[in-house]
Structure formats: C-alpha cells, structure tokens
Motif scaffolding. Structure first.
Motif, PDB file in Angstrom:
ATOM      1  N   UNK A 148       0.777  -1.236   0.000  1.00 13.21           N
ATOM      2  CA  UNK A 148       0.000   0.000   0.000  1.00 13.21           C
ATOM      3  C   UNK A 148       0.809   1.287   0.000  1.00 13.21           C
ATOM      4  N   UNK A 149       2.082   1.263   0.299  1.00 13.13           N
ATOM      5  CA  UNK A 149       2.852   2.497   0.360  1.00 13.13           C
ATOM      6  C   UNK A 149       2.948   3.134  -1.027  1.00 13.13           C
ATOM      7  N   UNK A 150       2.531   4.373  -1.109  1.00 11.27           N
ATOM      8  CA  UNK A 150       2.570   5.096  -2.379  1.00 11.27           C
ATOM      9  C   UNK A 150       1.382   4.832  -3.274  1.00 11.27           C
ATOM     10  N   UNK A 151       0.459   3.997  -2.844  1.00  9.71           N
ATOM     11  CA  UNK A 151      -0.721   3.689  -3.654  1.00  9.71           C
ATOM     12  C   UNK A 151      -1.612   4.925  -3.741  1.00  9.71           C
ATOM     13  N   UNK A 152      -2.095   5.227  -4.929  1.00  6.75           N
ATOM     14  CA  UNK A 152      -2.943   6.399  -5.143  1.00  6.75           C
ATOM     15  C   UNK A 152      -4.391   6.002  -4.879  1.00  6.75           C
ATOM     16  N   UNK A 153      -5.023   6.737  -3.946  1.00  9.29           N
ATOM     17  CA  UNK A 153      -6.424   6.497  -3.611  1.00  9.29           C
ATOM     18  C   UNK A 153      -7.266   7.649  -4.121  1.00  9.29           C
ATOM     19  N   UNK A 154      -8.474   7.336  -4.570  1.00 12.34           N
ATOM     20  CA  UNK A 154      -9.383   8.354  -5.093  1.00 12.34           C
ATOM     21  C   UNK A 154     -10.691   8.239  -4.325  1.00 12.34           C
ATOM     22  N   UNK A 155     -11.172   9.368  -3.799  1.00 10.08           N
ATOM     23  CA  UNK A 155     -12.431   9.327  -3.056  1.00 10.08           C
ATOM     24  C   UNK A 155     -13.606   9.673  -3.962  1.00 10.08           C
ATOM     25  N   UNK A 156     -14.806   9.782  -3.400  1.00  9.28           N
ATOM     26  CA  UNK A 156     -16.025  10.035  -4.175  1.00  9.28           C
ATOM     27  C   UNK A 156     -16.022  11.400  -4.851  1.00  9.28           C
ATOM     28  N   UNK A 157     -15.313  12.358  -4.295  1.00  8.41           N
ATOM     29  CA  UNK A 157     -15.272  13.718  -4.863  1.00  8.41           C
ATOM     30  C   UNK A 157     -14.211  13.872  -5.945  1.00  8.41           C
ATOM     31  N   UNK A 158     -13.470  12.808  -6.239  1.00  6.54           N
ATOM     32  CA  UNK A 158     -12.431  12.874  -7.253  1.00  6.54           C
ATOM     33  C   UNK A 158     -11.096  13.353  -6.713  1.00  6.54           C
ATOM     34  N   UNK A 159     -10.950  13.414  -5.427  1.00  5.67           N
ATOM     35  CA  UNK A 159      -9.717  13.858  -4.781  1.00  5.67           C
ATOM     36  C   UNK A 159      -8.739  12.687  -4.741  1.00  5.67           C
ATOM     37  N   UNK A 160      -7.561  12.840  -5.329  1.00  4.26           N
ATOM     38  CA  UNK A 160      -6.566  11.768  -5.400  1.00  4.26           C
ATOM     39  C   UNK A 160      -5.358  12.096  -4.529  1.00  4.26           C
ATOM     40  N   UNK A 161      -4.902  11.109  -3.774  1.00  2.00           N
ATOM     41  CA  UNK A 161      -3.678  11.261  -2.990  1.00  2.00           C
ATOM     42  C   UNK A 161      -2.927   9.943  -2.942  1.00  2.00           C
ATOM     43  N   UNK A 162      -1.627  10.037  -2.797  1.00  6.04           N
ATOM     44  CA  UNK A 162      -0.786   8.856  -2.597  1.00  6.04           C
ATOM     45  C   UNK A 162      -0.582   8.699  -1.094  1.00  6.04           C
ATOM     46  N   UNK A 163      -1.004   7.573  -0.549  1.00  5.64           N
ATOM     47  CA  UNK A 163      -0.909   7.401   0.896  1.00  5.64           C
ATOM     48  C   UNK A 163       0.532   7.125   1.314  1.00  5.64           C
ATOM     49  N   UNK A 164       0.831   7.518   2.548  1.00  3.83           N
ATOM     50  CA  UNK A 164       2.161   7.305   3.119  1.00  3.83           C
ATOM     51  C   UNK A 164       2.017   6.417   4.347  1.00  3.83           C
ATOM     52  N   UNK A 165       2.880   5.412   4.450  1.00  4.70           N
ATOM     53  CA  UNK A 165       2.870   4.514   5.603  1.00  4.70           C
ATOM     54  C   UNK A 165       4.215   4.657   6.302  1.00  4.70           C
ATOM     55  N   UNK A 166       4.157   4.894   7.612  1.00  8.34           N
ATOM     56  CA  UNK A 166       5.386   5.046   8.388  1.00  8.34           C
ATOM     57  C   UNK A 166       5.171   4.477   9.784  1.00  8.34           C
ATOM     58  N   UNK A 167       6.274   4.257  10.492  1.00 11.59           N
ATOM     59  CA  UNK A 167       6.172   3.780  11.862  1.00 11.59           C
ATOM     60  C   UNK A 167       5.514   4.858  12.722  1.00 11.59           C
ATOM     61  N   UNK A 168       4.715   4.417  13.677  1.00 15.13           N
ATOM     62  CA  UNK A 168       4.079   5.356  14.596  1.00 15.13           C
ATOM     63  C   UNK A 168       5.123   5.912  15.558  1.00 15.13           C
ATOM     64  N   UNK A 169       5.035   7.184  15.895  1.00 15.59           N
ATOM     65  CA  UNK A 169       6.015   7.750  16.817  1.00 15.59           C
ATOM     66  C   UNK A 169       5.879   7.202  18.233  1.00 15.59           C
ATOM     67  N   UNK A 170       4.679   6.733  18.592  1.00  7.83           N
ATOM     68  CA  UNK A 170       4.437   6.194  19.927  1.00  7.83           C
ATOM     69  C   UNK A 170       3.895   4.785  19.764  1.00  7.83           C
ATOM     70  N   UNK A 171       4.596   3.812  20.294  1.00  9.83           N
ATOM     71  CA  UNK A 171       4.324   2.403  20.023  1.00  9.83           C
ATOM     72  C   UNK A 171       3.172   1.823  20.851  1.00  9.83           C
ATOM     73  N   UNK A 172       2.839   2.434  21.973  1.00 13.38           N
ATOM     74  CA  UNK A 172       1.804   1.864  22.845  1.00 13.38           C
ATOM     75  C   UNK A 172       0.413   2.134  22.305  1.00 13.38           C
ATOM     76  N   UNK A 173      -0.547   1.332  22.772  1.00  8.89           N
ATOM     77  CA  UNK A 173      -1.943   1.518  22.400  1.00  8.89           C
ATOM     78  C   UNK A 173      -2.734   1.851  23.666  1.00  8.89           C
ATOM     79  N   UNK A 174      -3.855   2.554  23.524  1.00  3.95           N
ATOM     80  CA  UNK A 174      -4.613   2.925  24.722  1.00  3.95           C
ATOM     81  C   UNK A 174      -5.245   1.712  25.401  1.00  3.95           C
ATOM     82  N   UNK A 175      -5.368   1.822  26.721  1.00  3.55           N
ATOM     83  CA  UNK A 175      -6.005   0.748  27.480  1.00  3.55           C
ATOM     84  C   UNK A 175      -7.509   0.786  27.272  1.00  3.55           C
ATOM     85  N   UNK A 176      -8.143  -0.363  27.459  1.00  2.00           N
ATOM     86  CA  UNK A 176      -9.598  -0.416  27.384  1.00  2.00           C
ATOM     87  C   UNK A 176     -10.157   0.212  28.653  1.00  2.00           C
ATOM     88  N   UNK A 177     -11.153   1.047  28.481  1.00  2.00           N
ATOM     89  CA  UNK A 177     -11.760   1.721  29.617  1.00  2.00           C
ATOM     90  C   UNK A 177     -12.663   0.751  30.375  1.00  2.00           C
TER      91      UNK A 177
END
Length: 195
Positions: A148-177
């Motif tokens: 998926x890195x660099x894949x061009x996505x097009x939405x319903x309005x015709x807006x096109x972008x190439x998505x970027x995938x990178x490591x998250x700056x913070x590795x933890x996930x939130x706890x369940x409440x």
C-alpha cells in the motif's frame, strides 16, 4: 523537606558510601604488608568481615550483587509493529478503509481511524484522514507496507492522494476503559425515586 532535596541528599549519601567502599589498588589481596599499613586501619577489618559474610569483593562491591539492574533487562528494543497511514483522501470513511485493508484484518491487533475534513471555504486546505494500525507481527506490517505504500487512492469527490505509511512515533496503544458498575443504577436508588 522538599522531594528534590531528599533525592539530592540520598544521592550524595550513595556517592559517599561508594567512595568509602572502594578498595584502593595498593590495599588489595596481592598488596604487601608495607602497602597495607598506608591504608586506613578499619578498612581491612571491614573488607574481611564483608568477604566472610557475602563472598569475595571486587572494587568494594559484592561479586554476586555486582550486576547492575539494567544489565538483567535486555537493552534490545522491541520490534515496531504500529504504523500510521497518512494522506488518506479527506472524504474516505472508516468502512471504505476497512474494505481496502480487508486481507490484513485478521493480523491487526488494534486500529484507529481519524476522519478527514473537506472545508466549505476554498481558501482552507482539506484535512487528510489517517489511520493507526498495530499489527500482530513485523512480517504483516512489511507486507502491508509493500502493498500500500505510495498507492494512489481516489475518493467520491475525485480527490486523489498517494498514501504514506510510516512507523508510529508512539508504540503503545490505549487501554480499554473499565465500565462503571454504578452506570444506569440511579433509577433503582431509593433516594432518587423518593425525590
């Protein structure tokens, strides 16, 4: 006494104890009697007593306890498995994104989607959508990135972008409440029904 002052005092005590417990090089087990006479007289008794009770001492520390706490915990960083997918078209919904990432859903431990926004005013740029995904292993993350890195996505309005995938700056996930046990019980309360 303030907390920082207590910490500073305890550190200075530890430093002075470490200096006192250090064995000078000339007063070690191989030193001659002439060299030992120059050292402090109480030091030899202290070292002999500590050696009898807790084993051999090197550099003023017990050999069995000489390992530092940080040495027991490996300093090898954990593999990064959380990623951020940026530059998703603004009007993309979470369902559309889940349909896109459907082959990888069984390998995803946690995900969070932030919807984008298309402003009414043409002077303001659109806010891209983004998604945070934590994969179960690095292999699945790398496969997802390769596909998926660099894949061009097009939405319903015709807006096109190439998505970027990178490591998250913070590795933890939130706890369940935790849910509150008292939630929804006010109607059953005698005081509430009385009023």
């Amino acid at each position: 006494m303030s907390k920082t002052r207590k910490i500073l005092l305890s550190r200075s005590r530890v430093d002075t104890e470490q200096k006192f417990n250090e064995v000078p090089p000339e007063s070690g087990p191989q030193a001659s009697s002439a060299d030992r006479s120059n050292s402090r007289p109480g030091k030899q008794k202290q070292l002999a007593k500590a050696e009898k009770t807790s084993g051999p001492i090197y550099n003023g520390k017990n050999e069995s306890k000489a390992t530092d706490h940080n040495e027991s915990v490996s300093n090898v960083p954990l593999p990064k498995t959380k990623s951020v997918i940026r530059h998703i078209p603004p009007s993309f919904t979470e369902d559309e994104f889940n349909g896109l990432a459907a082959p990888y859903l069984p390998h995803i431990d946690w995900k969070y989607f932030v919807a984008g926004k298309v402003h009414k005013s043409k002077s303001k740029p659109a806010t891209f959508a983004r998604a945070y995904i934590k994969f179960s292993s690095v292999d699945h993350l790398l496969k997802f990135h390769k596909e998926f890195s660099g894949k061009v996505l097009k939405d319903n309005n015709g807006f096109e972008t190439a998505i970027q995938i990178e490591f998250a700056p913070y590795e933890k996930i939130p706890r369940k409440m935790k849910s509150d046990r008292r939630e929804g019980t006010i109607e059953k309360s005698e005081i509430y029904t009385f009023i």
